[in-house]
Write a protein that holds these residues in place. Structure first.
Motif, PDB file in Angstrom:
ATOM      1  N   PRO A  29       0.799  -1.229   0.000  1.00  0.00           N
ATOM      2  CA  PRO A  29       0.000   0.000   0.000  1.00  0.00           C
ATOM      3  C   PRO A  29       0.832   1.280   0.000  1.00  0.00           C
ATOM      4  O   PRO A  29       0.546   2.205  -0.756  1.00  0.00           O
ATOM      5  CB  PRO A  29      -0.827  -0.123   1.282  1.00  0.00           C
ATOM      6  CG  PRO A  29      -0.926  -1.589   1.528  1.00  0.00           C
ATOM      7  CD  PRO A  29       0.397  -2.142   1.090  1.00  0.00           C
ATOM      8  N   LEU A  30       1.854   1.351   0.851  1.00  0.00           N
ATOM      9  CA  LEU A  30       2.660   2.567   0.890  1.00  0.00           C
ATOM     10  C   LEU A  30       3.482   2.719  -0.380  1.00  0.00           C
ATOM     11  O   LEU A  30       3.653   3.833  -0.888  1.00  0.00           O
ATOM     12  CB  LEU A  30       3.576   2.588   2.116  1.00  0.00           C
ATOM     13  CG  LEU A  30       4.284   3.937   2.308  1.00  0.00           C
ATOM     14  CD1 LEU A  30       3.289   5.016   2.732  1.00  0.00           C
ATOM     15  CD2 LEU A  30       5.423   3.836   3.305  1.00  0.00           C
ATOM     16  N   LEU A  33       1.150   3.988  -2.992  1.00  0.00           N
ATOM     17  CA  LEU A  33       0.774   5.357  -2.672  1.00  0.00           C
ATOM     18  C   LEU A  33       1.898   6.321  -3.043  1.00  0.00           C
ATOM     19  O   LEU A  33       1.667   7.357  -3.678  1.00  0.00           O
ATOM     20  CB  LEU A  33       0.445   5.475  -1.181  1.00  0.00           C
ATOM     21  CG  LEU A  33      -0.135   6.799  -0.710  1.00  0.00           C
ATOM     22  CD1 LEU A  33      -1.496   7.058  -1.338  1.00  0.00           C
ATOM     23  CD2 LEU A  33      -0.251   6.811   0.824  1.00  0.00           C
ATOM     24  N   GLU A  36       2.100   6.751  -6.717  1.00  0.00           N
ATOM     25  CA  GLU A  36       0.993   7.568  -7.204  1.00  0.00           C
ATOM     26  C   GLU A  36       1.315   9.053  -7.063  1.00  0.00           C
ATOM     27  O   GLU A  36       0.945   9.869  -7.913  1.00  0.00           O
ATOM     28  CB  GLU A  36      -0.260   7.223  -6.398  1.00  0.00           C
ATOM     29  CG  GLU A  36      -1.552   7.759  -6.964  1.00  0.00           C
ATOM     30  CD  GLU A  36      -2.748   7.217  -6.198  1.00  0.00           C
ATOM     31  OE1 GLU A  36      -3.308   7.983  -5.388  1.00  0.00           O
ATOM     32  OE2 GLU A  36      -3.100   6.035  -6.384  1.00  0.00           O
ATOM     33  N   TYR A  37       2.041   9.397  -6.004  1.00  0.00           N
ATOM     34  CA  TYR A  37       2.387  10.800  -5.771  1.00  0.00           C
ATOM     35  C   TYR A  37       3.648  11.236  -6.524  1.00  0.00           C
ATOM     36  O   TYR A  37       3.932  12.426  -6.590  1.00  0.00           O
ATOM     37  CB  TYR A  37       2.574  11.061  -4.279  1.00  0.00           C
ATOM     38  CG  TYR A  37       1.290  11.032  -3.493  1.00  0.00           C
ATOM     39  CD1 TYR A  37       0.187  11.799  -3.877  1.00  0.00           C
ATOM     40  CD2 TYR A  37       1.173  10.250  -2.349  1.00  0.00           C
ATOM     41  CE1 TYR A  37      -0.994  11.774  -3.152  1.00  0.00           C
ATOM     42  CE2 TYR A  37      -0.008  10.226  -1.616  1.00  0.00           C
ATOM     43  CZ  TYR A  37      -1.090  10.988  -2.019  1.00  0.00           C
ATOM     44  OH  TYR A  37      -2.262  10.961  -1.296  1.00  0.00           O
ATOM     45  N   SER A 250       2.879  12.182   0.052  1.00  0.00           N
ATOM     46  CA  SER A 250       2.703  13.162  -1.016  1.00  0.00           C
ATOM     47  C   SER A 250       3.892  14.108  -1.131  1.00  0.00           C
ATOM     48  O   SER A 250       3.895  14.987  -1.996  1.00  0.00           O
ATOM     49  CB  SER A 250       1.405  13.950  -0.822  1.00  0.00           C
ATOM     50  OG  SER A 250       1.467  14.788   0.315  1.00  0.00           O
ATOM     51  N   VAL A 263      -3.853  12.043   3.084  1.00  0.00           N
ATOM     52  CA  VAL A 263      -2.903  10.988   2.710  1.00  0.00           C
ATOM     53  C   VAL A 263      -3.124   9.755   3.569  1.00  0.00           C
ATOM     54  O   VAL A 263      -3.057   8.618   3.096  1.00  0.00           O
ATOM     55  CB  VAL A 263      -1.452  11.504   2.841  1.00  0.00           C
ATOM     56  CG1 VAL A 263      -0.444  10.389   2.551  1.00  0.00           C
ATOM     57  CG2 VAL A 263      -1.217  12.689   1.909  1.00  0.00           C
ATOM     58  N   GLU A 266      -5.980   7.813   2.194  1.00  0.00           N
ATOM     59  CA  GLU A 266      -5.576   7.124   0.962  1.00  0.00           C
ATOM     60  C   GLU A 266      -4.750   5.892   1.287  1.00  0.00           C
ATOM     61  O   GLU A 266      -4.865   4.859   0.624  1.00  0.00           O
ATOM     62  CB  GLU A 266      -4.810   8.074   0.039  1.00  0.00           C
ATOM     63  CG  GLU A 266      -5.677   9.107  -0.639  1.00  0.00           C
ATOM     64  CD  GLU A 266      -6.813   8.479  -1.423  1.00  0.00           C
ATOM     65  OE1 GLU A 266      -6.537   7.573  -2.244  1.00  0.00           O
ATOM     66  OE2 GLU A 266      -7.982   8.855  -1.197  1.00  0.00           O
ATOM     67  N   TYR A 267      -3.890   6.011   2.301  1.00  0.00           N
ATOM     68  CA  TYR A 267      -3.109   4.841   2.720  1.00  0.00           C
ATOM     69  C   TYR A 267      -4.024   3.731   3.228  1.00  0.00           C
ATOM     70  O   TYR A 267      -3.854   2.554   2.880  1.00  0.00           O
ATOM     71  CB  TYR A 267      -2.096   5.220   3.808  1.00  0.00           C
ATOM     72  CG  TYR A 267      -1.466   4.003   4.435  1.00  0.00           C
ATOM     73  CD1 TYR A 267      -0.509   3.264   3.760  1.00  0.00           C
ATOM     74  CD2 TYR A 267      -1.891   3.547   5.687  1.00  0.00           C
ATOM     75  CE1 TYR A 267       0.033   2.106   4.310  1.00  0.00           C
ATOM     76  CE2 TYR A 267      -1.356   2.390   6.244  1.00  0.00           C
ATOM     77  CZ  TYR A 267      -0.399   1.677   5.548  1.00  0.00           C
ATOM     78  OH  TYR A 267       0.119   0.523   6.091  1.00  0.00           O
ATOM     79  N   LYS A 270      -5.777   1.968   0.389  1.00  0.00           N
ATOM     80  CA  LYS A 270      -4.888   1.036  -0.324  1.00  0.00           C
ATOM     81  C   LYS A 270      -4.593  -0.202   0.521  1.00  0.00           C
ATOM     82  O   LYS A 270      -4.415  -1.299  -0.004  1.00  0.00           O
ATOM     83  CB  LYS A 270      -3.601   1.747  -0.739  1.00  0.00           C
ATOM     84  CG  LYS A 270      -3.800   2.598  -2.003  1.00  0.00           C
ATOM     85  CD  LYS A 270      -2.519   3.206  -2.485  1.00  0.00           C
ATOM     86  CE  LYS A 270      -2.672   3.764  -3.900  1.00  0.00           C
ATOM     87  NZ  LYS A 270      -3.879   4.557  -4.147  1.00  0.00           N
TER      88      LYS A 270
END
Length: 333
Positions: A29-30, A33, A36-37, A250, A263, A266-267, A270
């Motif tokens: 997940p991290l 993430l 994605e950023y 981010s 954030v 979002e974490y 995910k």
């Protein structure tokens, strides 16, 4: 396509923003993430070779992932997915070349590169002759890296800390370069240094000046602007962020950081999407909160009391997302 071969393809380690390897944090997940950023390369958490050798590779059709699962316990030791195949780096803890190769062969078809941890100062690593313990064993370093380089089809790299003197660090870096590794990450602290001690960017610069392979600078990178600052100060090819990325992934975005609360959500989403290990998810959330707020407040206490991802979803009012994800997998909870 699972296990599709990209043998011979090399990551370009120049001008890259990199998510550092972090134990209990650097799970799928991290990593996703951070990518994605804006992270170009994402390291997984360090996995010990002994642990890997108890595992087998499995395709998880429900999640669309490749899982490395410990036989007997059925616990997922490493999880990845085809979307990150070209950028995820598997970091391994080892003290033996043959064992390292056997372990790396379990994961090498699903990752972009294999990295050897030579900088972890934790007692469990050093007592096993791994991590920072390798820094005083240049012959063993050479044996491990040469063995992996000769036998794997993916790039091989390593991550070190500074030695007692800049001269010693440079000598080790030159020796590492001769093994044919694709890049060298340098954490600008010595083994005895604590996170609060300033990273010694000037000593990273000494390494950069001494070798021709890409050097990834690591240490005291918390804001997007720090990526440029450390590159200018060190001349490094790329830059790696650890704690700053944990607190707010981010930071990799050139547009600037998003609110950490956003954030955090979002974490969590995910983590639900990839069915992340609950202990890892709780630990990461608590690290985020502890940096910006206080774990003694109701939110922190509620996380401690949560036993499942469903509990966390309810806590953050993401019940509908949780149900949607599980319904799409054919589950009802």
């Amino acid at each position: 396509m699972y296990g599709s071969s990209i043998a011979g393809m090399e990551i370009d380690y120049r001008n890259k923003l990199v998510l550092a390897p972090m134990v209990r944090v650097g799970t799928l997940p991290l990593r996703m993430l951070a990518a994605e950023y804006g992270a170009d390369i994402t390291y997984g958490e360090e996995i010990i070779d002994h642990k890997l050798l108890k595992c087998e590779r499995r395709i998880n059709d429900v999640l669309g992932t490749v899982d490395v699962v410990e036989k007997g316990t059925e616990s997922v030791v490493f999880r990845t997915c085809p979307e990150e195949r070209s950028r995820v780096v598997f970091q391994m803890g080892t003290s033996d070349a043959v064992r390292a190769l056997r372990a790396a062969q379990i994961v090498c078809m699903d990752v972009a590169a294999v990295d050897i941890n030579m900088g972890c100062p934790k007692a469990f690593s050093i007592s096993g002759g791994m991590g920072a313990a390798l820094l005083s064993k240049p012959e063993l370093i050479q044996d491990i890296l040469t063995t992996l380089k000769r036998n794997l089809d993916v790039p091989v790299t390593c991550k070190i800390r500074l030695l007692q003197s800049p001269k010693e660090t440079v000598e080790l870096a030159r020796r590492i370069e001769k093994t044919g590794v694709s890049a060298l990450a340098v954490h600008g602290r010595k083994v005895a240094d604590r996170p609060r001690d300033p990273a010694k960017w000037s000593e990273i610069a000494d390494v950069v000046a001494a070798v021709s392979i890409p050097v990834i600078a690591n240490g005291d990178v918390f804001e997007y602007e720090d990526f440029k600052r450390i590159r200018v100060a060190t001349g490094a090819s790329s830059v790696m962020a650890a704690r700053g990325a944990l607190w707010n992934a981010s930071m990799f975005s050139p547009k600037g950081k998003l609110p950490w609360e956003d954030v955090k959500i979002e974490y969590l989403k995910k983590s639900i999407l990839w069915d992340n290990d609950m202990k890892s998810t709780k630990y990461t959330l608590k690290e985020m909160i502890a940096h910006y707020s206080c774990l003694e407040l109701p939110e922190g206490k509620a996380i401690n009391k949560s036993d499942t991802l469903a509990d966390l979803a309810r806590l953050y009012e993401e019940d509908k997302y949780y149900e949607h994800v599980n319904k799409s997998r054919g589950r009802s909870r």
